[in-house]
Write a protein that holds these residues in place. Structure first.
Motif, PDB file in Angstrom:
ATOM      1  N   GLY F  40     -42.042  18.084  68.175  1.00  0.00           N
ATOM      2  CA  GLY F  40     -42.182  17.649  69.558  1.00  0.00           C
ATOM      3  C   GLY F  40     -42.797  16.276  69.740  1.00  0.00           C
ATOM      4  O   GLY F  40     -42.990  15.819  70.864  1.00  0.00           O
ATOM      5  N   CYS F  41     -43.076  15.568  68.634  1.00  0.00           N
ATOM      6  CA  CYS F  41     -43.770  14.279  68.752  1.00  0.00           C
ATOM      7  C   CYS F  41     -42.821  13.141  69.121  1.00  0.00           C
ATOM      8  O   CYS F  41     -43.253  12.077  69.544  1.00  0.00           O
ATOM      9  N   GLY F  42     -41.521  13.318  68.944  1.00  0.00           N
ATOM     10  CA  GLY F  42     -40.569  12.281  69.311  1.00  0.00           C
ATOM     11  C   GLY F  42     -39.915  11.556  68.146  1.00  0.00           C
ATOM     12  O   GLY F  42     -39.314  10.492  68.333  1.00  0.00           O
ATOM     13  N   LYS F  43     -39.940  12.135  66.962  1.00  0.00           N
ATOM     14  CA  LYS F  43     -39.391  11.497  65.775  1.00  0.00           C
ATOM     15  C   LYS F  43     -37.907  11.187  65.908  1.00  0.00           C
ATOM     16  O   LYS F  43     -37.462  10.073  65.621  1.00  0.00           O
ATOM     17  N   THR F  44     -37.126  12.186  66.304  1.00  0.00           N
ATOM     18  CA  THR F  44     -35.679  12.003  66.374  1.00  0.00           C
ATOM     19  C   THR F  44     -35.315  10.994  67.459  1.00  0.00           C
ATOM     20  O   THR F  44     -34.469  10.111  67.241  1.00  0.00           O
ATOM     21  N   LEU F  45     -35.953  11.096  68.595  1.00  0.00           N
ATOM     22  CA  LEU F  45     -35.707  10.152  69.671  1.00  0.00           C
ATOM     23  C   LEU F  45     -35.993   8.725  69.205  1.00  0.00           C
ATOM     24  O   LEU F  45     -35.257   7.791  69.501  1.00  0.00           O
ATOM     25  N   ILE F  48     -33.064   7.578  67.101  1.00  0.00           N
ATOM     26  CA  ILE F  48     -31.875   7.296  67.917  1.00  0.00           C
ATOM     27  C   ILE F  48     -32.053   5.951  68.647  1.00  0.00           C
ATOM     28  O   ILE F  48     -31.156   5.102  68.667  1.00  0.00           O
ATOM     29  N   LEU F  74     -26.967  15.948  69.946  1.00  0.00           N
ATOM     30  CA  LEU F  74     -27.632  14.641  69.955  1.00  0.00           C
ATOM     31  C   LEU F  74     -27.194  13.830  71.180  1.00  0.00           C
ATOM     32  O   LEU F  74     -28.020  13.239  71.889  1.00  0.00           O
ATOM     33  N   ASN F  77     -28.643  15.171  74.374  1.00  0.00           N
ATOM     34  CA  ASN F  77     -30.089  15.037  74.473  1.00  0.00           C
ATOM     35  C   ASN F  77     -30.546  13.649  74.903  1.00  0.00           C
ATOM     36  O   ASN F  77     -31.641  13.495  75.439  1.00  0.00           O
ATOM     37  N   VAL F  78     -29.726  12.619  74.652  1.00  0.00           N
ATOM     38  CA  VAL F  78     -30.164  11.257  74.976  1.00  0.00           C
ATOM     39  C   VAL F  78     -29.352  10.643  76.117  1.00  0.00           C
ATOM     40  O   VAL F  78     -29.545   9.465  76.446  1.00  0.00           O
ATOM     41  N   LEU F  81     -31.160   9.031  78.975  1.00  0.00           N
ATOM     42  CA  LEU F  81     -31.816   7.757  78.676  1.00  0.00           C
ATOM     43  C   LEU F  81     -30.841   6.593  78.828  1.00  0.00           C
ATOM     44  O   LEU F  81     -31.182   5.436  78.599  1.00  0.00           O
ATOM     45  N   ASP F 136     -32.621  12.109  59.196  1.00  0.00           N
ATOM     46  CA  ASP F 136     -33.435  13.046  59.972  1.00  0.00           C
ATOM     47  C   ASP F 136     -33.203  14.471  59.489  1.00  0.00           C
ATOM     48  O   ASP F 136     -32.165  15.053  59.787  1.00  0.00           O
ATOM     49  N   ILE F 228     -42.925   8.673  76.583  1.00  0.00           N
ATOM     50  CA  ILE F 228     -41.500   8.997  76.503  1.00  0.00           C
ATOM     51  C   ILE F 228     -41.054   9.248  77.935  1.00  0.00           C
ATOM     52  O   ILE F 228     -41.423  10.252  78.532  1.00  0.00           O
TER      53      ILE F 228
END
Lengths: 251, 251, 251, 251, 251, 251
Positions: F40-45, F48, F74, F77-78, F81, F136, F228
């Motif tokens: 939940g820390c935002g690694k994947t975001l 990307i 993926l 999810n973005v 944004l 990832d 975020i």
């Protein structure tokens, strides 16, 4: 704090501003020194600076045995500090040896054969008449060993070889969970142990250096702040309130 | 704090200033004493001083069994303290035996064969009529043993042999994660346990000594500050507020 | 705090000043009591005093089964307390049996065979009509066992044997990392558990005793300070603010 | 706090003063309840009281399956509470079955065969028409199992059997290092979980009870002080500031 | 806090009062959600409420796969909340499948065969056209697996299957010692992770909910108090001082 | 804080607002960067965004190697944004490769064969002339390896391959219990390590970013808050009181 030479134990300058004061004259000449700390604490930079300063200021050529970084990477990483590794290598004042440990070299027990390393290191030392050696990092050699008795015996064998070769050697080590080093053994076997700490308190990071152990020499025992800036590493030898010293044979 | 001799338990001076007061007369004569602490706490220096003072001031020759440091290193490390090991050795007041444990000696179970050690130690003791022995460190012998029942039995066998030989013996031990010693067993088997602590609080380092256990004798039970300076180790037997004593048969 | 006898559970005096008050009359007669604590807390002394007082003041001869200390060492360690073990032994009021567990006795699983112990202990008890037994320490018997189910079964077997023999038995146990005892099982199987604590706070050491468990009897549940001085162990039964009692069948 | 019956979930009085209020009417009838806590917390006494009160006040005969204490010991331990186990047994209101698990019964995997237990328990329940069962302790059955999947399956099997038999069952469990129970599984499988805590703060001991989980019923969720005195266990249902309730299907 | 629909990520109402606000519209439609917490935190109740509300208010039938509780127990436990499971089942809006994992099904490696589960789950979903699934608990499936790489692969396979089936699935998980879940893997593989906390501070218990992770959606990141009362679970979406949101693809 | 380019070390913009300032110009061009943090820390975001900004603003196409999420997930999810992955893929500015590691691919030792990965990654990079790569997560590759020496050697091999390929690569890693990463090795082997922290203090969550290590470049060393929101991740480069920098060759 004034530098007070211990007459009996031969020393060599550390090349790190402020540290010769705290160690009363530098590192023990001809002995292995353990530099330990977590990722990002400055271990490798410490080793490089020790060699560069040795080669350029104290006429002591040095060998850097790298298990992690290539020659190119190392050179590029310290260029901004004014350290020209290529030039020093051309002048035979520095030798950088990048050791790739292949999977096949790691036997089933996870052990690395020290003998091959000795041959390689011996050749490198003799080639330039090196007085200083940096071995980065000890985990690259021993991380696969589980038998603590064998591990202790192998670390001793490595340190003994370095002593017999007469070089002042820095061995870097990764921080363990509950002890100074990953295996918690190296600090007992070493003659001199320096801990680099990179702490974050209330969102602010500070770097501190501590001489955990120095057989045969008085030394400052407190934690001293240190900086990493465009001139490299420098320690601030603050004379704090209590400055108990130690003249330990071994601990 | 006045030194109050316990008449029944024969004691021998520790050679460490201040410690005879806290122990009411010194170490238990003819028994093994465990000195434990982390890297850099002063264990080896403590052992050397115990032997040097024994040899020079109390007419008790001593044997130092070193698994870590060579004779040369040991000599050099304590020269600045005015300890001339070579002279003492020439006078047959001191004998330093550097034991290299070869890999091949460590069997598959990681065990070291005590019998060979006994023969070697026996010879060294008899050669100079030693009354004191230092064994540095116990981890060198037993770090490979995993079976706690066997380990306990082997530690007992070592301690028993030393008692039967009639020497007052210091055995150094490395600090464990959650117990005094690495294996957490030695302190139970020992008659006398001293903990050397080298703590850093708010960047300032302090050294403290504590008598964890002393079978058969009253002793100070608090933590006492100690120094390592140019005269060696000295303990400050501060008479603090509460000074409960103990006269424990065993704990 | 007044000693209030529980009429239903037969008790025997502990021989430790102050403890009979806290336990409302002493230890449970004919049951095993676990005394646990870290190295130097006074476990063995507690056991010896229990036997000496039993033999001299309450006409209850006792057997001391020692796995750690020899008869000579034990005698010497308590001489200054005025405990003359040799005399008591000559008068058949005390019997000290030093058990050497040989390596070969420890089988591959690390198990010690209880049957042999029972024969030996039975003989010792009958020889002097012992009413009290001290077994020092339980770790000497079981430290090599890894199967918790078997260990539990063996501890129960030992305790059962002692109960059937009708002796009031003290079993000493070494402190575990996160539980009262090393294995964390003994305290559940025992009818009565006493914890001896030897804490250092702000450099000052204090000793405290706590009755963790006492099946079938009310008892003080707080921590009580205790002393070890020239008369042995004595507990200070301070009546503190809250003194909740317990009359537990088992916990 | 007033006792508010949940109409849908049948309940049975706990026999512990104050606890029926906190649980809004008692334990879930016909379901297993886990009582966990460290040594000396009062688990066994809780179980005995549950049975004695059930037999004498609520006309619910009970079976006590003891793995630790003998009938004699149990009887003696609760005599001072006015609990006459022998009389209750003679009246067929109580049945105490002391199960000795022999070493040979524990197979190599450390597993105990549940089928045998079911037969024995079934017989005991039917013999007196028991409505209540206490199983003291669950560790006696499963402490040797290492495979968590099998352990979970066996605990479920035991609980399922008890449910199908229609008895309200208390199962006692020993406290784990980092979870409520030793294996950290029992609390998830249970319908109702009570934690007995026996804490020492600033040398003063206090006992507290907490309902960790109660599937299908609202209940007090705070920690409530409890006493163990000459009338047995009683909980003080203090209505504290926040008294969030829960009506959990399962957690 | 106003509910602000993210247009791009399809959502479905949680059925838990207050939670749709914090999640900006509910759970991610067609994805698996991990609900973790210790024993008694309300995991199962959360799952039941998610299905009951889905079936009664949002026209989304649901399947409950229970590894712990029987249909009868589940029904009884939520009756007081006004949840009539039998009625919903009769109306084909709910299907409860109680899976008994037999010992023999657990192979030597402790692994459960997912394929069988898929067939069973597929049948149940299709039978009522379920849009929602609850799997209670994940430990029932995987607690016997020790190989972390295989475990990760199996969890992924389960989650993938659920996604492909197009159901919004709640998977409950037991709290680990140092990570959110027992194995510390599930939270990384999940798209949405909710932590239910049941804390006791100063004897007072409070329940808190936290959205640890929500791939593809902004959400409240703080800890929100929640209640379990006669209407089920409801979260209090307190708008606290700092309310940083997250729009994480994956963490 | 002004962005001060280090002339010697080539850098590439991170695509994360505020982070180029703290890193004095961005990530080290052509080197692997480790981004670690808990679920939940935002690694994947983070990964990307690094690729999307690289492709759209800095003309650096990128490859995303996903072991966890599918292309569809993926993308979805973005989307909010404003990241249109499909469009970027069509324009050959982005390539997403979802790698399913089958059970059968994981050999008995739990090892994944890197060679296959290299072939696949090589093809993907060449197909669009990628300058950036995101992997990832690293746990997907190595979580089954237990031999630390082999693991170290494999991580080095992966990093070396990426360097030789000349791509700037982000590798995400899951937080370990007592070290930055699960295995505690990756941070030592990496040239640049970023820690994403998602802490809850007093019920309020905050996100912080810290550059743990950056070989060859000065950088801010403190913890910086980050957000975020609907524009993605942005760091707030607060110039705090102490802002020690580092110019570390390696730590």
């Amino acid at each position: 704090m004034k530098v007070k030479k211990d007459n009996n134990l031969p020393k060599t300058p550390t090349g790190v501003s402020g540290l010769d004061e705290i160690t009363n004259g530098g590192f023990p000449k001809g002995r292995p020194i353990l530099i330990c700390g977590s990722a990002g604490c400055g271990k490798t930079l410490f080793g490089i600076q020790f060699l560069v300063k040795g080669a350029t200021e104290f006429n002591e050529p040095g060998v850097f045995l790298s298990f992690e970084e290539s020659l190119n990477d190392l050179s590029q990483n310290v260029k901004s500090l004014g350290f020209d590794l290529a030039k020093l290598m051309a002048e035979k004042k520095l030798r950088i040896d990048h050791v790739h440990i292949e999977r096949t070299e790691i036997e089933e027990t996870g052990e690395y054969d020290l003998e091959g390393l000795f041959i390689r290191l011996n050749y490198a030392i003799d080639a330039i008449g090196a007085k200083r050696v940096v071995l980065d990092t000890i985990e690259s050699l021993f991380s696969g060993m589980n038998n603590l008795a064998l591990l202790r015996s192998e670390i001793r064998r490595l340190f003994q070889w370095l002593k017999e070769k007469g070089v002042t050697a820095i061995i870097t080590g990764e921080r363990g969970e509950k002890s100074l080093t990953r295996q918690g053994l190296e600090e007992y076997v070493s003659d001199c142990v320096i801990l680099l700490d990179f702490r974050v308190i209330d969102q602010i990071a500070t770097r501190r250096l501590r001489i955990v152990k120095y057989r045969g020499s008085t030394h400052g025992t407190n934690e001293y702040p240190f900086l990493i800036d465009e001139t490299g590493i420098s320690v601030i030898p603050v004379t704090s309130l209590s400055s108990s010293h130690t003249l330990a044979a071994k601990a």
